[in-house]
Design a protein around this motif. Structure first.
Motif: not given
Length: 322
Positions: A248-256, A262-274
């Motif tokens: 999981m990736v837990i970033t600062h919850q700035a806005n969705l 960030i998810a797109t840049a890391l090529d990860l599904p949004l489901s891996k992000f809190a």
């Protein structure tokens, strides 16, 4: 011999008052459609009648209860906040008194939305030194008291809340704390809050005044989508990890929208992000521990990246192995 850092408990607290986008549209020129389109935020919580120390104290009590420890078992309390009860005494000192943690020394740490990252990294060093065994690391914010409610570009983002972690140093087993990277790029204009102007003259009418929270939204977006994303990629590479290795990736919850970028840049599904921000809003330093507590309670395990970024400009990442 290096100490092994254990994560004994995580906890979070949100105030009872739910503020919807429609509620905000009654006091400023905005709408639910505009807020959702630009931020993804639907609701946030406001601490009516509660100050930052009250929120932090509730998190501290929950952490102690979950770990089955007494307040006297704690050696250190760090409260990360940019919305303290007062400039002095520290909010942490008030929390220490509220908890009756008389064996703990306590202080505040100010690193804006990266506050929990900086506080966690600081606590880990105290525990590694071997002098102290247990630390409460709490991030707590009452952002609502610092808002200019005529500024829809800022006020609609923010909510109040607190979250934290209880750490323990041990000589045995494995460590939850794997790596960190903290960075500051001094900039006092992009994001600021609570500025106090110097005196211009000696007069009986002088009285302290602070300014409301302000952020340059475009500059923040540029900062996150370039500097912070590059930082995350470099940090993972330095630790011989690919984004896909993370549970999981837990970033600062700035806005969705920023989390999506960030998810797109890391090529990860949004489901891996809190994604605590949709219901809780941007809770500044509290966003990461709130999301961590929620995921931890749901059974999160594996390698977890925490990444905070905000005024300073301050940013940083910590790699945990749960």
């Amino acid at each position: 011999m290096s100490k092994k850092i254990k994560l004994l408990a995580t906890a979070g607290y949100l105030p009872a008052t739910v503020v919807t986008n429609d509620d905000l549209s009654q006091i400023m020129e905005t709408s639910d459609e505009w807020i959702v389109a630009h931020t993804g935020i639907k609701t946030r919580r406001y601490a009516l009648g509660e100050n930052t120390s009250d929120l932090a104290t509730k998190v501290g009590k929950e952490l102690l209860a979950k770990a089955n420890l007494a307040a006297t078992d704690i050696d250190l309390i760090i409260v990360a906040t940019i919305t303290p009860d007062a400039l002095t005494p520290s909010t942490a000192a008030i929390v220490q008194a509220n908890l009756k943690a008389q064996n703990a020394f306590a202080y505040d740490l100010s690193a804006a939305c990266a506050g929990f990252i900086f506080a966690l990294a600081t606590a880990e060093k105290f525990l590694q030194a071997g002098t102290y065994r247990r630390a409460l690391v709490i991030a707590a914010e009452t952002n609502s008291k610092m808002m200019d409610f005529t500024d829809r570009t800022s006020a609609v983002f923010f909510g109040d809340g607190a979250g934290g972690a209880l750490l323990e140093a041990s000589d045995a087993g494995s460590s939850v704390y794997l790596a960190e990277k903290l960075v500051t790029q001094g900039n006092k204009e992009v994001i600021h809050s609570g500025r106090i102007a110097p005196l211009s003259a000696i007069a009986a009418t002088n009285y302290p005044k602070t300014d409301a929270f302000y952020q340059d939204g475009r500059a923040v977006y540029q900062f996150v989508t370039t500097t912070v994303i590059a930082h995350i990629k470099d940090f993972l590479a330095q630790n011989n990890l690919k984004p896909s290795d993370l549970a999981m990736v837990i970033t600062h919850q700035a806005n969705l929208r920023l989390i999506e970028a960030i998810a797109t840049a890391l090529d990860l599904p949004l489901s891996k992000f809190a994604q605590d921000v949709v219901e809780a809003g941007n809770t500044s330093s509290a966003g990461i521990p709130l999301a961590l507590a929620k995921a931890h309670a749901a059974g999160l395990h594996g390698k977890v990246l925490l990444c905070g970024f905000g005024a300073g400009l301050a940013y940083g990442s910590i790699l945990l192995d749960l």
